[in-house]
Design a protein around this motif. Sequence first.
Motif, short mmCIF file in Angstrom:
data_model
loop_
_atom_site.label_atom_id
_atom_site.label_comp_id
_atom_site.label_asym_id
_atom_site.label_seq_id
_atom_site.Cartn_x
_atom_site.Cartn_y
_atom_site.Cartn_z
N GLU A 127 12.39 0.49 -19.84
CA GLU A 127 13.41 1.47 -19.35
C GLU A 127 12.87 2.70 -19.62
O GLU A 127 12.94 3.66 -18.66
N ARG A 128 12.27 3.10 -20.69
CA ARG A 128 11.91 4.70 -21.19
C ARG A 128 10.41 4.73 -19.96
O ARG A 128 10.51 5.78 -19.35
N CYS B 9 18.74 3.87 -16.16
CA CYS B 9 17.87 3.49 -17.29
C CYS B 9 18.35 4.52 -18.57
O CYS B 9 18.50 3.98 -19.78
N MET B 10 18.55 5.73 -18.30
CA MET B 10 18.93 6.48 -19.40
C MET B 10 20.37 6.15 -20.02
O MET B 10 20.64 6.16 -21.06
N SER B 11 21.28 5.74 -19.16
CA SER B 11 22.50 5.24 -19.51
C SER B 11 22.43 4.10 -20.39
O SER B 11 22.91 3.83 -21.33
N MET C 48 9.46 13.06 -26.27
CA MET C 48 10.51 12.76 -27.08
C MET C 48 10.43 11.16 -26.81
O MET C 48 11.37 10.43 -27.65
N LEU C 49 9.39 10.49 -26.27
CA LEU C 49 9.40 9.17 -26.28
C LEU C 49 9.55 8.22 -27.62
O LEU C 49 10.04 7.39 -27.80
N SER D 161 11.69 -3.57 -28.23
CA SER D 161 10.64 -2.93 -27.76
C SER D 161 10.58 -2.98 -26.32
O SER D 161 10.66 -4.15 -25.62
N ASP D 162 10.40 -2.27 -25.50
CA ASP D 162 10.14 -2.23 -23.99
C ASP D 162 8.70 -2.32 -23.53
O ASP D 162 8.23 -2.59 -22.42
#
Length: 470
Positions: free
Chosen positions: A337-338, A384-386, A450-451, A469-470
């Motif tokens: 997602e990130r 993805c942010m949501s 900011m990750l 974990s992505d």
Amino acid sequence: MAGGGASAAAAPAAAATGPTAKTRRWRWRWMAAVALDCIGVALVVPLLPYYYKDLGIDAALYGRLGAVYNLSQIVGGVAMGYLADRQFGRRAVFLVSLAGTGVSYAMVATAETVPFLIASRVLVGLVKQTMTVGNALMTELSSPGERAAVMGQLTAVTRVGWLGGQALGGFLSGRSGMRRLPAMVSAALFLLNFLLVSVYIPAEDAAAADKKKKDDGDGGAAKAADEPKGEVATADGAGSTEAGAKGFFGAMWESVSNTLGPAMATIRANPALGTVLGMRLLYFFIRSSMRSMGAFYEQERFGIDPEWAGYVSAFRGAFDVALQGVFLGRLVAWLGERGTVTAAMGALTLFAFLESWPALVGRWTYSLVLSPLNTLLVSLAQTCMSSLYSKATPGSDVTSAFGAFNVFRAIVGVAAPLYGGTLLSYFGPEYKPVLSGLHLLFYTGLLVLMLPSLSRAPAKGAAAKAVKSD
């Protein structure tokens, strides 16, 4: 007597087996009303910048007008929600929303002065809460097990209505030679919708829908038998008494406090949640600011007229609906997602700078390639942010966290058009791609920094288990 008791006992059991034919009929009638509402809105909204420009509204005033509309939506959302839940019921508020929106779009169709057009936008901002009411009704007209399917049907209906309305608005505006014709047709559709809801969704049915959730919890069949038939219940007694004691402003303050208080406490205890919230709001600010410049830019750079604008808006929406499901799952599986958010922001930045080169991007390239791709990338990033936001929220605080985001987003929605209008007025529409690229480049760089914060799990709560974990 024994037979009568058996029949009474069987009623709740039958009700528990699934939705009745009457409940399904209510659902589809409400969905039809919401779909007609979406068509009416989509007929007008993509063409509003052309109406503004016809009356000589410049970029700075356009930004201020957007801020006024968003502010009126905040006030109207609280007021109409209060009236729906505690005073008159959802059907009455839905009808007021339809009537007010119809009057507003009739004003748009006949506006000859800037103040009159501004008044029309303030009016629709105050009363336009049909989707809010529709979502609430669908929630109460469905059991938890079927709710996802019902809400999915509502989403599909609204998307079809929106896409069809955009294309129809462009067609009517272009083929008739009357720019205001779509607004006239929209006003007529809202009048028709008002009449259909008045006739085909009786007050007692709407009252039953309003009370379904509470009745189910209290043993609805037995309770309904004790109530006089035909009586229109607008709110439960306790809610009405409490509302009367506190008044509108007291209820509004309580609502905001109950939303923000727990959310802010959660954010203080979980800095990662605050980081995700800040990044979401910052992106919403940038996106809204640049979008407020878009209509003037498209007119001046590409010569897009109202007919073309309607077709392009419909194509963008259809492109997004068709491809988001295909790409989202694969990108998240590949990048996480990130990573998907970062890739989408990077692509948006690149496309913005490419768009600034007239030799590379013309009207067709913009309309059929860049604009639809931008819409798809924005949807991927926002989804993805949501999801990241929900994962960073402790399970017990999800509702208050999303409520807080909505409150802050509404505030940002007031400030963003002012900022975008100021930039547009100072630099001119031709600099919109460069300004968008610079803002997105800054945001992408900040996102990369900011990750590590975005990967931290919440300190407490069930959501800690959901952050992987992505």
